[in-house]
Design a protein around this motif. Structure first.
Motif, PDB file in Angstrom:
ATOM      1  N   GLN A  75     -57.762 100.769 104.056  1.00 57.32           N
ATOM      2  CA  GLN A  75     -57.193 100.758 105.418  1.00 57.32           C
ATOM      3  C   GLN A  75     -55.708 101.073 105.447  1.00 57.32           C
ATOM      4  O   GLN A  75     -55.090 101.050 106.500  1.00 57.32           O
ATOM      5  CB  GLN A  75     -57.448  99.412 106.100  1.00 57.32           C
ATOM      6  CG  GLN A  75     -56.503  98.279 105.706  1.00 57.32           C
ATOM      7  CD  GLN A  75     -56.922  97.548 104.444  1.00 57.32           C
ATOM      8  OE1 GLN A  75     -57.628  98.081 103.613  1.00 57.32           O
ATOM      9  NE2 GLN A  75     -56.449  96.316 104.283  1.00 57.32           N
ATOM     10  N   LYS A  76     -55.120 101.385 104.302  1.00 56.33           N
ATOM     11  CA  LYS A  76     -53.698 101.731 104.267  1.00 56.33           C
ATOM     12  C   LYS A  76     -53.578 103.254 104.335  1.00 56.33           C
ATOM     13  O   LYS A  76     -54.151 103.850 105.217  1.00 56.33           O
ATOM     14  CB  LYS A  76     -53.052 101.117 103.033  1.00 56.33           C
ATOM     15  CG  LYS A  76     -53.340  99.611 102.874  1.00 56.33           C
ATOM     16  CD  LYS A  76     -52.460  98.720 103.755  1.00 56.33           C
ATOM     17  CE  LYS A  76     -52.964  97.288 103.787  1.00 56.33           C
ATOM     18  NZ  LYS A  76     -51.973  96.277 103.535  1.00 56.33           N
TER      19      LYS A  76
ATOM     20  N   THR B 234     -45.369  95.106 101.563  1.00 55.44           N
ATOM     21  CA  THR B 234     -45.657  95.372 102.969  1.00 55.44           C
ATOM     22  C   THR B 234     -45.078  94.299 103.893  1.00 55.44           C
ATOM     23  O   THR B 234     -44.819  94.556 105.061  1.00 55.44           O
ATOM     24  CB  THR B 234     -47.190  95.458 103.147  1.00 55.44           C
ATOM     25  OG1 THR B 234     -47.712  96.238 102.067  1.00 55.44           O
ATOM     26  CG2 THR B 234     -47.575  96.120 104.450  1.00 55.44           C
TER      27      THR B 234
ATOM     28  N   ASP C  47     -49.955  95.777  92.246  1.00 54.65           N
ATOM     29  CA  ASP C  47     -50.489  95.836  93.603  1.00 54.65           C
ATOM     30  C   ASP C  47     -49.884  97.086  94.241  1.00 54.65           C
ATOM     31  O   ASP C  47     -48.710  97.092  94.617  1.00 54.65           O
ATOM     32  CB  ASP C  47     -50.103  94.567  94.380  1.00 54.65           C
ATOM     33  CG  ASP C  47     -50.432  94.665  95.873  1.00 54.65           C
ATOM     34  OD1 ASP C  47     -50.831  95.756  96.334  1.00 54.65           O
ATOM     35  OD2 ASP C  47     -50.271  93.646  96.574  1.00 54.65           O
TER      36      ASP C  47
ATOM     37  N   PHE D  62     -46.919  89.278  99.624  1.00 53.02           N
ATOM     38  CA  PHE D  62     -48.030  89.797  98.824  1.00 53.02           C
ATOM     39  C   PHE D  62     -47.801  89.558  97.332  1.00 53.02           C
ATOM     40  O   PHE D  62     -48.758  89.395  96.574  1.00 53.02           O
ATOM     41  CB  PHE D  62     -48.293  91.267  99.150  1.00 53.02           C
ATOM     42  CG  PHE D  62     -48.900  91.432 100.523  1.00 53.02           C
ATOM     43  CD1 PHE D  62     -50.158  90.926 100.806  1.00 53.02           C
ATOM     44  CD2 PHE D  62     -48.181  92.029 101.549  1.00 53.02           C
ATOM     45  CE1 PHE D  62     -50.710  91.029 102.072  1.00 53.02           C
ATOM     46  CE2 PHE D  62     -48.717  92.139 102.829  1.00 53.02           C
ATOM     47  CZ  PHE D  62     -49.988  91.645 103.092  1.00 53.02           C
TER      48      PHE D  62
ATOM     49  N   SER E  19     -61.710  94.096 100.604  1.00 52.28           N
ATOM     50  CA  SER E  19     -60.380  94.458 101.074  1.00 52.28           C
ATOM     51  C   SER E  19     -59.450  94.448  99.853  1.00 52.28           C
ATOM     52  O   SER E  19     -59.879  94.180  98.727  1.00 52.28           O
ATOM     53  CB  SER E  19     -59.905  93.500 102.168  1.00 52.28           C
ATOM     54  OG  SER E  19     -59.436  92.295 101.597  1.00 52.28           O
ATOM     55  N   GLY E  20     -58.189  94.722 100.062  1.00 50.59           N
ATOM     56  CA  GLY E  20     -57.245  94.824  98.953  1.00 50.59           C
ATOM     57  C   GLY E  20     -57.172  93.567  98.105  1.00 50.59           C
ATOM     58  O   GLY E  20     -57.022  93.633  96.872  1.00 50.59           O
ATOM     59  N   THR E  21     -57.304  92.423  98.746  1.00 49.95           N
ATOM     60  CA  THR E  21     -57.205  91.161  98.024  1.00 49.95           C
ATOM     61  C   THR E  21     -58.308  91.044  96.962  1.00 49.95           C
ATOM     62  O   THR E  21     -58.079  90.488  95.888  1.00 49.95           O
ATOM     63  CB  THR E  21     -57.260  89.980  99.018  1.00 49.95           C
ATOM     64  OG1 THR E  21     -56.244  90.199 100.006  1.00 49.95           O
ATOM     65  CG2 THR E  21     -57.013  88.652  98.344  1.00 49.95           C
TER      66      THR E  21
END
Ligand SMILES: *Cc1c(COP(=O)(O)O)cnc(C)c1O
Length: 366
Positions: free
Chosen positions: A187-188, A136, A162, A85, A58-60
């Motif tokens: 997923q964005k 976000t 980011d 974030f 995932s993004g993290t």
């Protein structure tokens, strides 16, 4: 169902179906060809001629890769955070041993350029700057171009971004602005299921990588680089997700980046205007309001948990709560990808109905 989260976002059927294809050999010619095509298109979206790699994460995970591939323990870095974030970015750097200096902005505000300038001026030991392009958690878009001018042109620091909820949705010019590393996730705005992350890496990032001693294995980008030369990923990739990404990028290329940005700008404004008409307040001021996610202040006396529950149960509208200190104060509406005005109108109508139920009179509150 009207899923309006700031990720995951609805995935078009043809993209879901692309994931049902049979597996292929990830060390064979078909995969090599697909990886080359996908990477070429990702570079177009990132607006870079530098490297872009695909991670199963995932993004993290991409945020962690950003940190561990460029920094060493005890490096002094500045995190200009405007929300949850931004704080996560700082926390990752801290956990891997960096000496993190914070420049915090109040929730709903953007990075103050003069403050950024003065911190960098007063502390020459800072080697890198961490920023969130689009926060976000508060619905704020930073002016990354101006930030980059300061960080790169005036002080020549490493700029780690980011861009998870901005790349592919909001204008971001990796090379022209001078972003050394930009991270994003599937997923964005990409209209894909969660599970892939993309990361760009500049020449200066590779220079930093050469001396970086933070521990890394799965996310070691030098492995990605050497395998990419052979047309392969270092580890087993998420092949089904790659099929989906291949199609999503083809569709994005057909739509055109400028049209995608324009569509987000229009739907963002449409959402904010509609909310204001209902008598609601947007958390950030208009000039910095995000076009991929809108943060809305909860009216006095309204219980946000109840509001979100009724939207879901009675109207099939799924919005996101606020995070941390904003949990009771805001809710968020995602409008990334191909969100239509009809879908936002459905959100607004449902909100009107639920708010009225809860005793807030949308029409009279203005
Ligand atoms: C969603 C998001 C993240 C976290 O990504 P995960 O995919 O949940 O790990 C980080 N930063 C920003 C700006 C985001 O929008």
């Amino acid at each position: 169902m009207n899923l309006r989260l700031p990720g995951p976002i609805p995935v078009p059927n043809e993209i879901l179906e692309a994931m049902a294809k049979p597996m292929i050999n990830h060390r064979g010619p078909a995969y090599k060809e697909m990886l080359a095509r996908i990477t070429d298109r990702l570079k177009q979206v990132f607006q870079t001629t530098g490297d872009v790699y695909i991670l199963t994460a995932s993004g993290t995970g991409a945020m962690e890769a950003t940190i561990t591939n460029t920094l060493s323990p005890s490096d002094k870095v500045l995190c200009a955070s405007i929300g949850g974030f931004g704080h996560r970015f700082a926390e990752i750097a801290r956990i891997f041993g960096a000496d993190v200096v914070m420049l915090n902005s109040a929730p709903g505000t953007s990075i103050k350029l003069d403050k950024l300038h003065s911190v960098l001026e007063s502390d020459p030991a800072i080697s890198a700057v961490l920023v969130t392009h689009n926060e976000t958690s508060t619905g704020v878009t930073n002016d990354l171009e101006k930030i980059a001018d300061i960080v790169k042109k005036e002080f020549n620091k490493l700029l780690l971004v980011d861009g998870i909820s901005s790349v592919g949705s909001l204008p971001l010019q990796t090379d022209a602005w001078g972003c050394d590393v930009v991270a994003t996730a599937s997923q964005k705005g990409w209209m894909l299921p969660p599970g892939l992350a993309f990361i760009s890496f500049s020449e200066k990032a590779w220079e930093a990588n050469a001396t970086s001693t933070m521990p890394k294995f799965y996310f070691d980008l030098s492995e990605y680089r050497s395998y990419f030369a052979k047309g392969q990923p270092p580890w087993t990739p998420a092949i089904s997700q790659m099929f989906a990404l291949d199609l999503a990028l083809e569709e994005m290329m057909t739509q055109g980046l400028d049209n995608i940005y324009q569509q987000h700008a229009e739907i963002g404004k449409f959402t904010r205007d509609g909310l204001r008409t209902l008598g609601l307040t947007i958390l950030p001021e208009e000039s910095i309001a995000s076009n991929s996610v809108t943060a809305v202040c909860v009216p006095d006396g309204i219980d946000v948990k109840n509001l979100l529950m009724q939207l879901d149960e009675n109207h099939g509208v799924i919005l996101a709560a606020g995070q941390d200190s904003l949990a009771e104060k805001i809710f968020r509406i995602g409008h990334m990808g191909r969100t239509t005005k009809g879908e936002i109108e459905n959100v607004l109508n449902s909100l009107t109905s639920v708010l009225t139920n809860l005793g807030f009179n949308p029409a009279q509150s203005r």
